[in-house]
Design a protein around this motif. Structure first.
Motif: not given
Lengths: 404, 302
Positions: B7, B10, B24
């Motif tokens: 990850k 964001e 992901v």
């Protein structure tokens, strides 16, 4: 390149203390010990925090490989096993290094040649494996005697190549070698060569660091390429398959990568100078006559200089410690005053003389020789004779009963 | 490795390539029931590849990657050949080194991972063609089995050297006319499954990849047995349709024809006694886990 922040001062499972390498090599007390070269390899490995050692028998390295097996049995090495051939062993070493282990192996002569395809692969994959090469004859008819011809083949593999003169060099350079080859801007394999038998099977006084000190462990996450252990996200190292021959980018990728390997060899220069106190050692560089040598030919050259001095002939010496990186500037500087440069070698082709000729101005000064090959010893008188004959200092004398 | 490690911030997510986003969002990492049915709806660790249209090897790759029980901690080792066209596109760590030395590489790799992660499961899977496995690499294939190295060896058997244009290989059928076999191959197809059994493999399967559920089963068995007991070997027929003169649409039928009871790829399986015991234990645990999940689901509904 090992992590010197978190583990220094702590102990491993054998009770050895992880010690700053510079302090261990330069400040810790040394104990004189009377050992064979093979035993010295074992003692260096005892202190090397080595994860995996893979062995295969071939004379004259078998004894060293077997002695390291004893270290494994004592718990100093993470894993140890005998592979099925030198090609397989070098592949197994590659697998272990891909998996993030500090790896060690030893080889000699024809075994080195059998494994040869692996060495440029090691370099290309940036695997800092350390391989001891205890040189011996590689050609037919079969010989097990010392001969350094195999070094010539290693010079263009992209590996670091060092040539030890003595067992003391061996002990120190095995440990220091990991410090250079594991640097992130280097991260290349190291072929640490010596002249088999002359170094491996003779006893010498070697000053050893304390056995309760060892190198900091290898940190594989400082590698310039991903460690293959799935502890970091997988990357697509080649967006396009590398055998798509119409793809110019693939060509460019390979070409630039080869250049990067050799740039990494060059970047090892500063680290090698730091750890080895220079890439060469010199004596009497103001003399008209210089001997330039590597390995045990240095010892013979040193004795030849003493014999010449007894006759009033002054001669200098250059000991070449690293063949890759090649000490080009250092040799040019050390030989700038020399009118005659002699390069005694334990091989028939004279690869060191060729390297030197390609390095210095006025290379007609280089006399490629004397050469002994096929495992012959090189009495210093042969070097003296070569120098005196070449320079017309006397008639050549007969070496009855010597040189075998 | 966990899914957390792949990850990123964001804020950067929407500018990442779609295959990364898919990985992901739809990764099957950590999912105990991952399998071939995830293909198409979830990520099976392989994106596009450059194999020929209709190549059975591409099917095999997808089924295998979808079936790995522990992809987040699996490292694969390949060899030179058509597999090395695909490995750059595979989202597990994979090593290509030379030709034929894949089992030697895997031996060192597995041992290094065992030294470095003594309390963790790290699976190693070798995947190479028949030239690499049975011809140039046979010594290293066998010696890894003799040493009882704990990894799985998968041979993509297409019965010739496909990547170099269809030359004779040890797994080619006797009499087959090929480049370097101008009057037909003079000796029988090497019986590597039998040799594998005699060499110490604890699980040996010879089959095609026409049935994804079967591939899933044998892959899971092979990896689990290799992890706990010792070496395992799968020989999967992945015909090179190009070199045997088939059309893109004919690969599947070629496999079906070759797996009939009297044909050379009729399903054959060998399981050693310790491996049988392990599989029984795993099946019992699986049954228990599924029953518990069912009971939990029932309680939630109630």
């Amino acid at each position: 390149m090992a992590d010197t922040r978190s583990v220094i001062g702590t102990q491993n499972k054998k009770g050895q203390t992880f010690t700053d390498t510079w302090k261990m090599m330069n400040e810790a007390p040394r104990t004189p010990s009377f050992f064979t070269g093979s035993e010295v390899i074992k003692e260096a490995l005892r202190r090397a925090s080595c994860d995996v050692m893979i062995a295969y028998p071939i004379t004259p390295q078998s004894e060293a490989a077997a002695l390291i097996g004893e270290l494994f049995a004592e718990g100093y090495i993470g894993d140890y096993f005998r592979g099925e051939s030198e090609f397989a062993v070098m592949s197994q070493c590659a697998g272990a290094a891909f998996g993030g282990a500090r790896v060690f192996t030893t080889t000699a002569g024809p075994g080195t040649m059998r494994a040869m395809e692996n060495f440029p692969m090691w370099s290309g994959a940036r695997l800092p494996i350390q391989m001891i090469v205890t040189c011996r004859g590689i050609n037919s008819p079969l010989s097990i005697q010392p001969d350094t011809l195999e070094i010539a083949y290693l010079l263009n593999t992209g590996m670091l190549v060092w040539h030890a003169e003595t067992a003391q060099d061996f002990f120190d350079w095995i440990l220091k070698g990991y410090m250079v080859s594991e640097e992130p801007d280097v991260h290349l394999p190291l072929a640490l060569c010596c002249d088999g038998f002359f170094v491996t099977h003779t006893k010498d006084v070697v000053n050893l660091t304390p056995a309760d000190m060892c190198l900091p462990p290898y940190d594989p996450y400082r590698s310039p390429v991903p460690c293959m252990d799935m502890e970091c996200p997988p990357v697509r190292m080649m967006r396009d398959p590398f055998v798509m021959k119409s793809n110019y980018i693939s060509y460019a990728t390979h070409a630039s990568w080869q250049q990067e390997i050799w740039a990494a060899v060059e970047r090892s220069r500063k680290h090698s100078i730091h750890w080895l106190d220079g890439l060469i050692d010199t004596e009497n560089t103001d003399a008209d006559i210089m001997i330039v040598a590597s390995g045990t030919a240095v010892s013979q050259g040193r004795e030849a200089i003493r014999l010449l001095e007894e006759e009033g002939v002054r001669c200098g010496l250059v000991k070449v410690k690293t063949l890759r990186p090649w000490p080009e500037e250092e040799i040019r500087e050390a030989t700038k005053n020399a009118k005659h440069i002699f390069v005694p070698e334990f091989n028939v082709t004279g690869w060191l003389a060729k390297e030197i000729k390609a390095t210095i101005p006025n290379h007609e000064r280089v006399h490629a020789g004397p050469h002994v090959c096929g495992g012959m010893t090189m009495p210093p008188e042969i070097i003296v004779n070569e120098i005196k004959t070449t320079l017309g200092l006397h008639k050549s004398f007969v070496m009855a009963g010597r040189g075998s | 490795m966990s899914k957390e490690k792949i990850k990123i911030s964001e804020d950067l997510f929407d500018i990442m390539p779609s295959d990364y986003q898919d990985l992901v969002k739809s990764s099957t990492y950590g999912k105990e029931d991952r399998g071939w049915k995830d293909i198409g709806t979830s990520k099976e660790l392989i994106e596009q590849h450059s194999l020929c249209a209709g190549c059975p090897e591409s099917m095999a790759f997808r089924y295998i990657l979808a079936s790995l029980p522990n992809p987040e901690d699996t490292v694969m080792v390949g060899s030179t050949g058509c597999t090395s066209l695909v490995f750059p596109m595979v989202a597990v760590h994979n090593i290509h080194s030379l030709f034929g030395n894949q089992n030697a590489i895997a031996s060192g790799l597995k041992r290094a991972l065992s030294v470095r992660f003594p309390d963790r499961t790290k699976d190693v899977v070798v995947l190479a063609g028949d030239g690499a496995t049975v011809d140039i690499g046979l010594d290293m294939t066998l010696q890894a089995w003799f040493r009882q190295e704990k990894f799985t060896t998968i041979c993509f058997d297409n019965e010739l050297y496909a990547n170099t244009g269809g030359q004779e290989s040890g797994l080619m059928q006797k009499g087959f006319v090929a480049k370097m076999a101008p009057v037909g191959k003079l000796f029988e197809k090497v019986r590597l499954p039998e040799i594998a059994r005699e060499s110490g493999c604890h699980y040996v399967v010879n089959c095609t990849v026409s049935k994804p559920s079967l591939v899933e089963k044998v892959i899971r068995n092979a990896v689990h047995i290799a992890r706990e007991i010792g070496p395992t070997y799968l020989q999967l027929y992945t015909p090179c349709i190009l070199e045997i003169g088939k059309n893109s649409m004919e690969g599947l039928q070629e496999m079906r024809d070759s797996e009939k009871p009297t044909e050379r790829f009729a399903y054959k399986e060998y399981v050693s006694e310790p491996a049988k015991q392990l599989l029984a234990e795993l099946a019992a645990k699986d049954k228990e886990r599924k029953a518990a999940a069912k009971q939990l689901a029932g309680q939630a509904t109630a």
